[in-house]
Enzyme design. Structure first.
Site, PDB file in Angstrom:
ATOM      1  N   GLU A   1      -1.124 -35.625 -39.294  1.00 47.61           N
ATOM      2  CA  GLU A   1      -1.875 -34.718 -40.174  1.00 47.61           C
ATOM      3  C   GLU A   1      -1.868 -35.162 -41.637  1.00 47.61           C
ATOM      4  O   GLU A   1      -1.665 -34.364 -42.551  1.00 47.61           O
ATOM      5  CB  GLU A   1      -1.326 -33.295 -40.041  1.00 47.61           C
ATOM      6  CG  GLU A   1      -1.572 -32.687 -38.685  1.00 47.61           C
ATOM      7  CD  GLU A   1      -1.203 -31.219 -38.575  1.00 47.61           C
ATOM      8  OE1 GLU A   1      -0.650 -30.655 -39.556  1.00 47.61           O
ATOM      9  OE2 GLU A   1      -1.449 -30.624 -37.516  1.00 47.61           O
TER      10      GLU A   1
ATOM     11  N   GLU B   1      -2.012 -32.080 -30.430  1.00 45.25           N
ATOM     12  CA  GLU B   1      -1.446 -30.750 -30.704  1.00 45.25           C
ATOM     13  C   GLU B   1      -2.513 -29.727 -30.349  1.00 45.25           C
ATOM     14  O   GLU B   1      -3.614 -29.753 -30.900  1.00 45.25           O
ATOM     15  CB  GLU B   1      -1.036 -30.585 -32.178  1.00 45.25           C
ATOM     16  CG  GLU B   1       0.250 -31.286 -32.550  1.00 45.25           C
ATOM     17  CD  GLU B   1       0.731 -30.964 -33.965  1.00 45.25           C
ATOM     18  OE1 GLU B   1       0.558 -29.807 -34.402  1.00 45.25           O
ATOM     19  OE2 GLU B   1       1.259 -31.871 -34.623  1.00 45.25           O
TER      20      GLU B   1
END
Length: 500
Positions: A175, A294
């Protein structure tokens, strides 16, 4: 209660793509009680000689996980992997800045690989692209994958692991588009760093496959430009592009929430288009696929900061029936998009935003556990391209959507198939007619159902079996047709076989 009618047309010759086994993966992060008091709890009477909780291991085996991503997550971007190897008495206590917790480092890379072997899952390791460097990334590959005779491989051997771990899957950061991330970078800076890291990592071991950081979600202001830019820079040295998405019923609009598969599919389709564009723009023969590493329901507001304590209770979500039905549709999307989606890791596998919760004396399985277990155990071979004719259900967020969300698989090698069906309706049953169009003789061998009349119902320590997948009467097939009534708010699974 009225009953609606639907038709589902199947043809084992009409396929989408092979189903990647890596779609049924999980995610372990040093966050809350996922590692400590979750999979690793040496003080527990339920722990084995390696400190792994045996009840958790068995539950994870039951879910048939194929790959596990580790060690983060936001934690990754501030993690020095050297803190988690070597004699445990010499490992440092560190502040976990991502989750404001204390990290003991008693569980690290080697313990994680042992854990993966214990549940028969492949390890997927992340390298730190925040505070880490391209050199530390390459060093970790050498530590894990080179047999012997070099500094880092010999260091691994000195830690008691003479044989290399042969880790095949590597996430190049986590991320990095997010301002919350330690060492956050813009798309150009990350793309350049990821390119050089992936080059060095593959020079260490050309057999590895790397995952580029994609957008942290489709609501990010830089989405999908981030994805395009990073891919244009690093394309030739990466094999997968990551997707992250967390769903939730924040508006308490169950009808819309149960249509979230619309958003899931849009997310995949946008990134699939981005992949095609970048490949064409680069005039490349190299393919990059998607890794949804995720995904989970997460919205109920549990604390996210640990007040500088060890193994704090963070994000321990309680999942209900409507959450389980969203998970079922997510898995259906995985099958329907199996031509481009090749890896998926649910976040996380125990305690933290997980459908498994531990306490000293036992383990609680939430409804989504049974959904994942059925799909991961039965979806084999190729995904089928179905034709589904189902009446609409109205939603505020997405307009009319089909009452049924369906996917199916068929394995030509075993001649076994499976059909996965969600009835999104809150109040109406659907009588589904199944029509096999390939002329083969089919039987339905087993049927299971998870259902209830309250979308907010959940399992608890006091009532752990309130919502579980139950065997139901299997419908008969006659002349390639069968009929089954699907209750409202239900997930139904049919296991089929072709008779020779």
């Amino acid at each position: 209660m009225t009953t609606l009618k639907a038709q589902i047309f199947l043809d084992t010759n009409r396929t989408i793509a092979p189903i990647s086994p890596l779609l049924f993966g999980g995610f372990v992060e040093h966050m809350g009680r996922c590692v400590y008091q979750g999979i690793y709890d040496p003080q527990s009477p339920l722990a084995d000689a390696n400190g792994l909780r045996q009840d958790v291991l068995q539950a994870l085996r039951d879910q048939a996980y194929t790959v596990i991503r580790y060690p983060g997550g936001n934690f990754l971007s501030g993690y020095n992997w050297l803190d988690g190897v070597g004699p445990k008495g010499e490992r440092p206590l560190r502040r976990n800045l991502a989750w404001q917790s204390i990290e003991t480092n008693q569980f690290g890379t080697n313990e994680f690989v042992d854990f993966c072997q214990a549940i028969n899952a492949a390890p997927m390791l992340g390298v730190n692209m925040g505070t880490g460097t391209i050199q530390t990334a390459a060093d970790l590959v050498e530590y894990c994958n080179i047999a012997s005779g070099t500094y880092w491989s010999d260091l691994r051997a000195s830690h008691g692991y003479r044989q290399p771990h042969n880790v095949r899957y590597w996430c190049v950061g986590n991320e990095m588009d997010g301002p919350w991330q330690i060492g956050h970078l813009d798309a150009v800076a990350y793309g350049n760093k990821a390119l050089e890291a992936a080059k060095m990592m593959k020079w260490q071991d050309p057999t590895i496959q790397t995952v580029l950081c994609g957008s942290s979600g489709d609501k990010m202001p830089t989405y999908p430009d981030w994805d395009r830019i990073a891919l244009e820079i690093a394309w030739e040295h990466v094999d997968y592009h990551s997707m992250h998405y967390y769903a939730g019923n924040r508006d308490n609009d169950t009808a819309s929430y149960l249509a979230n598969a619309v958003e899931f599919e849009n997310f995949v389709e946008t990134l699939e288009g981005t992949l095609r564009y970048v490949k064409a723009r680069r005039r490349s023969n190299h393919d990059v696929y998607l890794s949804w590493d995720e995904w989970q329901v997460w919205y109920k507001g549990d604390p996210l900061q640990g007040n500088w304590t060890e193994a704090p209770h963070l994000a321990e979500e309680i999942y209900n029936l409507e959450d389980a039905l969203v998970v079922a549709q997510w898995l259906n999307v995985f099958l329907r998009k199996s031509h481009v989606l090749k890896v998926a890791c649910v976040a996380q596998i125990v305690n933290v935003i997980s459908w498994l919760h531990t306490r000293p004396g036992g383990l609680l399985k939430q409804p989504s556990f049974y959904v994942f277990q059925l799909v991961s155990s039965l979806a084999r071979g190729e995904a089928l391209d179905l034709l589904v004719k189902a009446p609409p259900v109205a939603t505020q967020a997405y307009g009319d959507v089909p009452t049924l969300d369906v996917s199916a698989s068929y394995d030509a090698a075993t001649q076994q198939g499976a059909i996965f069906l969600v009835n999104r309706s809150l109040a109406e049953a659907v009588t589904a007619e199944f029509i096999w169009q390939d002329g083969k003789t089919v039987t339905i061998d087993h049927a299971w159902q998870l259902t209830g009349d309250d979308p907010k119902a959940s399992n608890s320590w006091e009532t752990p079996n309130r919502l579980v997948a139950q065997p139901v009467a299997k419908p008969k097939v006659s002349d390639g047709r069968s009929t089954l009534t699907l209750p409202p708010l239900s997930f139904t699974v049919l296991q089929t076989s072709v008779q020779i």
